[in-house]
Design an enzyme around this catalytic site. Sequence first.
Site, short mmCIF file in Angstrom:
data_model
loop_
_atom_site.label_atom_id
_atom_site.label_comp_id
_atom_site.label_asym_id
_atom_site.label_seq_id
_atom_site.Cartn_x
_atom_site.Cartn_y
_atom_site.Cartn_z
N HIS A 159 10.06 -13.94 -0.79
CA HIS A 159 9.99 -13.66 -2.22
C HIS A 159 11.16 -14.44 -2.80
O HIS A 159 12.32 -14.05 -2.63
CB HIS A 159 10.14 -12.16 -2.47
CG HIS A 159 10.19 -11.80 -3.93
ND1 HIS A 159 9.33 -10.89 -4.48
CD2 HIS A 159 10.98 -12.24 -4.93
CE1 HIS A 159 9.59 -10.78 -5.78
NE2 HIS A 159 10.60 -11.58 -6.08
N PHE A 219 0.81 -1.22 0.00
CA PHE A 219 0.00 0.00 0.00
C PHE A 219 0.85 1.28 0.00
O PHE A 219 0.33 2.38 0.12
CB PHE A 219 -1.01 -0.02 1.15
CG PHE A 219 -2.22 -0.92 0.91
CD1 PHE A 219 -2.48 -1.46 -0.34
CD2 PHE A 219 -3.09 -1.23 1.95
CE1 PHE A 219 -3.60 -2.28 -0.57
CE2 PHE A 219 -4.21 -2.03 1.74
CZ PHE A 219 -4.46 -2.57 0.48
N ARG A 220 2.19 1.13 -0.12
CA ARG A 220 3.09 2.24 -0.48
C ARG A 220 3.16 3.39 0.52
O ARG A 220 3.60 4.48 0.16
CB ARG A 220 2.67 2.86 -1.83
CG ARG A 220 2.38 1.87 -2.94
CD ARG A 220 3.63 1.17 -3.34
NE ARG A 220 3.49 0.42 -4.59
CZ ARG A 220 4.20 -0.65 -4.87
NH1 ARG A 220 5.09 -1.11 -4.01
NH2 ARG A 220 4.05 -1.27 -6.01
N HIS A 267 1.48 0.74 -9.44
CA HIS A 267 2.34 1.78 -10.00
C HIS A 267 1.46 2.59 -10.95
O HIS A 267 0.51 2.04 -11.52
CB HIS A 267 3.51 1.17 -10.79
CG HIS A 267 4.41 0.29 -9.96
ND1 HIS A 267 5.36 0.80 -9.10
CD2 HIS A 267 4.49 -1.06 -9.85
CE1 HIS A 267 5.99 -0.20 -8.51
NE2 HIS A 267 5.48 -1.33 -8.94
N ASP A 298 -0.77 -9.85 -3.98
CA ASP A 298 0.44 -9.06 -4.26
C ASP A 298 0.04 -7.74 -4.93
O ASP A 298 0.72 -7.28 -5.86
CB ASP A 298 1.42 -9.85 -5.13
CG ASP A 298 2.80 -9.21 -5.18
OD1 ASP A 298 3.06 -8.27 -4.40
OD2 ASP A 298 3.62 -9.64 -6.01
O1 DOR Z 1 6.13 -7.15 -8.95
C1 DOR Z 1 6.33 -6.89 -7.77
N1 DOR Z 1 6.04 -5.69 -7.26
N2 DOR Z 1 6.86 -7.83 -6.98
C2 DOR Z 1 7.29 -7.54 -5.74
O2 DOR Z 1 7.84 -8.39 -5.10
C3 DOR Z 1 7.16 -6.18 -5.21
C4 DOR Z 1 6.08 -5.46 -5.87
C5 DOR Z 1 6.11 -3.98 -5.59
O3 DOR Z 1 6.18 -3.61 -4.42
O4 DOR Z 1 6.00 -3.21 -6.53
#
Ligand code: DOR
Length: 444
Positions: free
Chosen positions: A180, A67-68, A313, A309
Amino acid sequence: MSFNKYDLIIRNGLVASDDGTTAALDVACVNGKIEHIAASIDANSKAQIDAAGHLVLPGAVDAQVHFRDPGNTHKEDLASGSRAAIRGGVTSFLEMPNTSPPTINQQALDKKLARAAAHCVANFGFFIGATPNNLADINSVSPACGIKIFMGSSTGDLLVHKAADLEKIFKNGNRLIAVHAEDEQRLNERKKALLAGNPKISDLRIHSQIRDDQCALMATQQAVELSTAFSRRLHVLHLTSAKEVHYLRENKTEHITVECTPNHLFLTEDDYDKKGSLVQMNPPIRTQQDQDALWEGLKDGTIDFIATDHAPHTLQEKAQPYPASPSGMPGVETSLALMLTAWQAGRCSLEQVLKWMCRCPVETYGIKNKGLLAEGYDADLAIVNVDDYRIVQDADMFTKVRWSPFSGKELTGWTEWTVVGGRIAFSDGQINESVRGTALSFGD
Ligand code: DOR
């Protein structure tokens, strides 16, 4: 009839039991719990839902989201991510530590917990991220659902790939370790070799070749061997390949659980042709054979459950040419509809959907009182319509980035009401802004 004996009664819905059978029942909630389930409840309540023609399910638990928040809140934050979850029938989530700064100590965890308590509509829990140097922190912080190790590099700076550092973490402590699993050395070697002299890359299949199935298998094997050597609780995140399914089918022990994502269950490398870097993630989407093996693994119990997951973005970030395009895609609000659509299409049973999306994630992390629709359990519910096929559209998404890798796909099983702690958190397409989730506690 007693006056407002209950906080909420859900009437006339088809209530799902853990075995996937459904029955026309009323569900009454008080003080955040499911108090009574019966054919007809003769009592008043402060709030009511007429769920006629709908399925009443336990809320889904998404045990892997990004959730950034803090650091990249232009992509998502705890508030927006939790709203996307609620919109998708996900009432609890476990969030990953690769934020900026990362969640690698108690102070960072406390900040997330405080922000989540203030802003999240769904219930929340957090992983603690491992570094080569924070052994004391990963074993002492609380509450944390588990330790996250990035064995291969991905979004953010977290990485533990040296054998000695991995061994130190597996050897010391007993908290669940979630990995991971991609082999850092192999993926770097392949990146160098495959990208050399290849300045303009338009076919994203190269991403799946760089991070190939051998890269995933090598790290999964290493983690399983460490877990077995030290009897350490291991959870393998987002499994992607037939090779890993075959290996785990033979080598999984009682200390090991495994998850996979809807992305790998519903997308293949062919989707790069239509969606390009939108479907770029780590570990990558793979072939139809790999996807078939994941479904088989889920059905025979090699894979225990599904988590998304969710890794948003922005479209602008994704539009950069590969390899600058970032890895990850949003998914928290489409996962339950994807799986219920698969059930409607005969690909799995309702019992399996409930096991994979509610019961097993809760059992894996020792979350109490959730994941089942039964008297005495927390009143976290998703009330869905399985007769309403709608095309996924970016503009309808609640995630801050407003897009979905499943855009254009027709899904049913959309959530019409979400209940969190006995209160209606989502109805008529709107979030009830007065509802707040609570911090999850874990059996560690
Ligand atoms: O594709 C991915 N994005 N795999 C990850 O392990 C992290 C994630 C991200 O945080 O963007």
